[in-house]
Design an enzyme around this catalytic site. Structure first.
Site, short mmCIF file in Angstrom:
data_model
loop_
_atom_site.label_atom_id
_atom_site.label_comp_id
_atom_site.label_asym_id
_atom_site.label_seq_id
_atom_site.Cartn_x
_atom_site.Cartn_y
_atom_site.Cartn_z
N GLY A 43 27.97 2.98 7.18
CA GLY A 43 28.82 3.00 8.36
C GLY A 43 29.86 1.89 8.44
O GLY A 43 30.96 2.10 8.93
N ASP A 102 22.93 -1.82 18.12
CA ASP A 102 22.33 -0.96 19.13
C ASP A 102 21.03 -1.63 19.60
O ASP A 102 21.08 -2.53 20.43
CB ASP A 102 22.11 0.40 18.45
CG ASP A 102 21.73 1.52 19.39
OD1 ASP A 102 22.08 1.43 20.56
OD2 ASP A 102 21.08 2.47 18.94
N PHE A 151 26.60 7.83 22.44
CA PHE A 151 26.62 7.98 20.99
C PHE A 151 28.05 8.24 20.55
O PHE A 151 28.71 9.14 21.07
CB PHE A 151 25.69 9.12 20.55
CG PHE A 151 25.45 9.09 19.08
CD1 PHE A 151 24.48 8.25 18.54
CD2 PHE A 151 26.20 9.88 18.22
CE1 PHE A 151 24.26 8.20 17.17
CE2 PHE A 151 25.98 9.84 16.84
CZ PHE A 151 25.02 9.00 16.32
N ASP A 158 28.67 8.01 11.91
CA ASP A 158 28.42 9.43 11.65
C ASP A 158 27.43 10.04 12.62
O ASP A 158 26.70 9.34 13.33
CB ASP A 158 27.84 9.60 10.24
CG ASP A 158 26.37 9.16 10.17
OD1 ASP A 158 26.09 8.01 10.56
OD2 ASP A 158 25.51 9.97 9.79
#
Ligand code: IMP
Length: 180
Positions: A43, A102, A151, A158
């Protein structure tokens, strides 16, 4: 916008401007030093590629790949290094470059494991921060954007490996999760 998107959270221009600011700040802080940027696959690869081009001190980079041990074990913070660094970080100025923090479990684990290898310094740079979801504390030195608990995909992030190549960051229409 991509047809699966609900709304654009961060446009290409907004991201570019903030990445340039982060690069300038990092360049000032590391003046006279060499930097080793350590990025987490996959990512953060796009953010890293843009960020290092905004950094004016000598910047090297390397990658790690990490996986969490399934969803039930995730709350324990157990993560596994699938691909380790190619280089030795002892005595070097290491900057972890991450796409999003997160729960904080991934970065907490990686920072601990890199600290064991005696870098000269270790800092964390993240493009996105979702502080409302934090389970363990993470000391972030460079923070691109604080975002709400939603999200998001695009710019490296992704959903089932899709949308990484979008140049902006968007939320997904609820139907996309429901179809999965
Ligand atoms: P943490 O260990 O919970 O902090 O997990 C961070 C990782 O979860 C990130 O590197 C992403 O791969 C993934 N992640 C967390 N939130 C999102 C999101 O909104 N979109 C895409 N990936 C996410």
């Amino acid at each position: 916008m991509h047809p699966d998107g609900e709304r654009i959270l961060l446009s290409e221009e907004t991201i570019r401007a903030r990445v340039a600011e982060l690069g300038a700040e990092i360049s000032r802080d590391y003046a006279g030093k060499e930097l080793l940027a350590v990025s987490i696959l996959k990512g953060a690869a796009i953010f890293l590629a843009d960020l290092v081009r905004c950094i004016t001190v000598p910047a090297f980079f390397d990658f790690v790949a990490i996986s969490s041990y399934g969803s039930s074990a995730k709350s324990s913070g157990a993560v596994r290094i699938l691909k380790d660094l190619d280089c030795n970080i002892g005595g070097r100025h290491v900057l972890i470059v991450e796409d999003i923090v997160d729960s904080g479990l991934t970065l907490n684990y990686l920072a601990d494991s890199l600290n064991f290898r005696d870098p000269a310094s270790l800092r964390i740079c993240t493009l996105l921060d979702k502080p409302s979801r934090r389970e363990v504390p993470v000391n972030i030195h460079y923070n691109g954007f604080v975002i709400p608990d939603e999200f998001v995909v695009g710019y490296g992030l992704d959903y089932n490996e899709r949308y990484r190549n979008l140049p902006y960051i968007m939320t997904l229409r609820p139907q996309i999760y429901e179809e999965a």
